[in-house]
Write a protein that holds these residues in place. Structure first.
Motif, PDB file in Angstrom:
ATOM      1  N   ARG A 171      83.706  32.056  16.962  1.00  0.00           N
ATOM      2  CA  ARG A 171      83.249  32.034  18.354  1.00  0.00           C
ATOM      3  C   ARG A 171      83.547  30.685  19.005  1.00  0.00           C
ATOM      4  O   ARG A 171      84.045  30.625  20.143  1.00  0.00           O
ATOM      5  CB  ARG A 171      81.747  32.309  18.422  1.00  0.00           C
ATOM      6  N   LEU A 172      83.259  29.607  18.297  1.00  0.00           N
ATOM      7  CA  LEU A 172      83.510  28.273  18.842  1.00  0.00           C
ATOM      8  C   LEU A 172      85.000  28.055  19.073  1.00  0.00           C
ATOM      9  O   LEU A 172      85.401  27.447  20.073  1.00  0.00           O
ATOM     10  CB  LEU A 172      82.951  27.216  17.896  1.00  0.00           C
ATOM     11  N   SER A 187      87.187  30.356  19.780  1.00  0.00           N
ATOM     12  CA  SER A 187      87.556  31.143  20.955  1.00  0.00           C
ATOM     13  C   SER A 187      87.128  30.445  22.238  1.00  0.00           C
ATOM     14  O   SER A 187      87.856  30.436  23.236  1.00  0.00           O
ATOM     15  CB  SER A 187      86.914  32.533  20.888  1.00  0.00           C
ATOM     16  N   GLU A 188      85.918  29.856  22.218  1.00  0.00           N
ATOM     17  CA  GLU A 188      85.431  29.151  23.407  1.00  0.00           C
ATOM     18  C   GLU A 188      86.329  27.968  23.743  1.00  0.00           C
ATOM     19  O   GLU A 188      86.632  27.706  24.908  1.00  0.00           O
ATOM     20  CB  GLU A 188      83.999  28.671  23.186  1.00  0.00           C
ATOM     21  N   ASN A 189      86.733  27.234  22.721  1.00  0.00           N
ATOM     22  CA  ASN A 189      87.600  26.085  22.950  1.00  0.00           C
ATOM     23  C   ASN A 189      88.953  26.517  23.496  1.00  0.00           C
ATOM     24  O   ASN A 189      89.519  25.877  24.392  1.00  0.00           O
ATOM     25  CB  ASN A 189      87.780  25.302  21.652  1.00  0.00           C
ATOM     26  N   GLU A 231      89.544  29.216  25.258  1.00  0.00           N
ATOM     27  CA  GLU A 231      89.343  29.660  26.632  1.00  0.00           C
ATOM     28  C   GLU A 231      89.237  28.461  27.566  1.00  0.00           C
ATOM     29  O   GLU A 231      89.778  28.468  28.671  1.00  0.00           O
ATOM     30  CB  GLU A 231      88.070  30.519  26.718  1.00  0.00           C
ATOM     31  N   PHE A 232      88.521  27.446  27.115  1.00  0.00           N
ATOM     32  CA  PHE A 232      88.404  26.229  27.931  1.00  0.00           C
ATOM     33  C   PHE A 232      89.774  25.612  28.182  1.00  0.00           C
ATOM     34  O   PHE A 232      90.099  25.214  29.303  1.00  0.00           O
ATOM     35  CB  PHE A 232      87.491  25.226  27.224  1.00  0.00           C
ATOM     36  N   ARG A 250      84.194  17.622  27.826  1.00  0.00           N
ATOM     37  CA  ARG A 250      85.154  18.649  27.417  1.00  0.00           C
ATOM     38  C   ARG A 250      86.586  18.200  27.729  1.00  0.00           C
ATOM     39  O   ARG A 250      87.516  18.495  26.971  1.00  0.00           O
ATOM     40  CB  ARG A 250      84.838  19.974  28.115  1.00  0.00           C
TER      41      ARG A 250
END
Length: 451
Positions: free
Chosen positions: A123-124, A126-128, A130-131, A180
């Protein structure tokens, strides 16, 4: 729902794992051969693959290498399982990209813990990703004002280093976006970005959130949980509002920063990590040091590279750019066509002092779109009354002392609630009030919060 693929040539193990993991809330598929497993991975995204090292048609480590070659956005985490586990096999599996290694007969508790952690890692990741797709440094730091240009240049210079960063700025200025952006421009960009909000987590829990816990150290909780430091290994850890960290936790954090080593709560074995720490604060930490609320030695560990994020009132020429960006963002979110904003409306926005900074501006733009669902052009009259005032309220705005006192008290309580990210219990702590007392104050002053 998280999707898991179980690959094992033993039907009994496949059936057993499918039943157990389904009861735990996972969507489970199974495969008996390497060929079948690779077809499934190609056809549908999985979060985790539990992969037996011995398969009838191919070696499991060869299959691991093939899965690791899958495009990053579709690639699952792989946990190797084997009845003949050796140190050499575990090391080889790790080098090929396996998340973890489990030996048969499988321990149910350990299997569930490893699976949970692997899902979180996926999940992490994927989030990175996407960012990175949505933002670049230029996109995150919208604006052409001198302070923003200077901040953008500082990020380009300092992000590729491994130096710790301390970001200063008022609430709502965008400190998390800066963090970020630093991670996205760093050498750790392919690693995880993990955030811990020190202001939103109760003091009793922040230590276990940071360092994790082992062997039932948390009554009623699972036997093991990885903390943010462990999850951030190889990447960046963002400590938001670090000035709200307790002195006890500060001492442990200092030791972890010095050695890149820590022991989870209830654990006996220290863990080594490789983490770049990025911290932020809306407080004057040097003043907090004088008051005895913050450790001086921790301050100097964190303050290697200081970043100062300017408040919106010091970069008013960026307001039109930000307003149009938010109009585009919310227009897309609510399925609206292109929306314009008049020059008069922008002038009003630029006259306001924005105590809530960029976050307040964003909220105002969203509110205007929600309240005017058919408009294609935002006019001055459609802006909330608050934005028609330039600067702070003066004495002439109030007819009685009680009105002035109530207005100041309301603004101060709202500021603390914002600092606590709408957590009323935490806001009560910041104000030195009982939670019930704060609720009575909020009701009397007409303050509502969605927790």
């Amino acid at each position: 729902m998280n999707h898991v693929l179980v690959v094992d040539d033993e039907a009994e193990i496949r059936t057993s794992l499918e039943e157990i993991l389904t009861e735990e809330g996972y969507a489970v598929a199974t495969a008996a051969t390497a060929a079948e497993a690779l077809l499934l991975v190609e056809d549908a995204p999985y979060d985790v693959v539990l992969l037996d090292i011995w398969l009838p048609d191919r070696d499991g480590l060869d299959v691991l290498a093939d899965i690791h070659a899958v495009a990053l956005e579709k690639r699952p985490e792989v946990v190797i399982i084997s009845g003949h586990g050796t140190i050499e096999a575990a090391v080889k599996a790790t080098k090929l990209g396996a998340y973890d290694f489990l030996e048969k007969p499988l321990s149910l508790d350990r299997t569930l813990i490893v699976l949970k952690n692997a899902v979180e890692a996926r999940r992490l990741r994927s989030e990175n990703m996407e960012f990175k797709r949505q933002f670049s440094v230029g996109a995150v730091l919208t604006g052409e004002s001198v302070p923003v240009k200077a901040l953008r240049q500082q990020i380009r210079l300092m992000a590729p280093t491994n130096g710790r960063v301390l970001i200063y700025g008022e609430s709502g200025t965008g400190k998390e976006l800066i963090a970020r952006a630093i991670h996205a421009e760093s050498l750790r960009r392919d690693g995880v970005f993990v955030e811990l909000n020190c202001a939103a987590i109760p003091e009793a829990h922040i230590e276990s959130e940071l360092f994790g816990y082992r062997h039932g150290a948390q009554p009623g909780g699972p036997p093991e949980q990885r903390g943010t430091l462990e999850r951030a290994d190889g990447g960046s850890l963002f400590l938001d509002e670090v000035g709200d960290m307790s002195l006890k936790t500060q001492a442990k954090m200092l030791s972890a920063l010095d050695d890149q080593m820590f022991t989870p709560v209830g654990g006996t074995q220290p863990l080594c990590v490789d983490v770049r720490v990025i911290a932020s604060t809306n407080k004057d930490l040097e003043e907090e040091i004088v008051k005895g609320n913050f450790r001086e030695d921790l301050f100097y560990r964190l303050n290697v590279v200081p970043f100062f994020v300017p408040p919106l009132r010091e970069r008013k020429q960026d307001i039109p750019l930000l307003a149009r960006e938010f109009l585009t963002e919310f227009g897309r979110q609510y399925g609206r066509p292109r929306i314009e904003i008049s020059t008069e409306a922008l002038e009003v926005l630029q006259q306001y002092h924005w105590p809530g900074n960029v976050r307040e501006l964003k909220n105002v733009i969203e509110r205007v779109l929600i309240l005017n669902p058919r408009t294609l052009r935002i006019e001055r009259k459609q802006l909330p009354p608050l934005t028609h005032k330039s600067g702070s309220r003066s004495a002439e705005d109030f007819s009685t002392l009680q009105q002035a006192r109530d207005a100041y008290e309301r603004d101060y309580i709202l500021k603390k609630i914002e600092e606590a990210r709408n957590n009323v219990s935490r806001a009560a702590e910041l104000l030195g009030l009982e939670r019930s007392h704060l609720y009575r104050k909020m009701k009397a002053l007409g303050i509502t919060v969605r927790e």
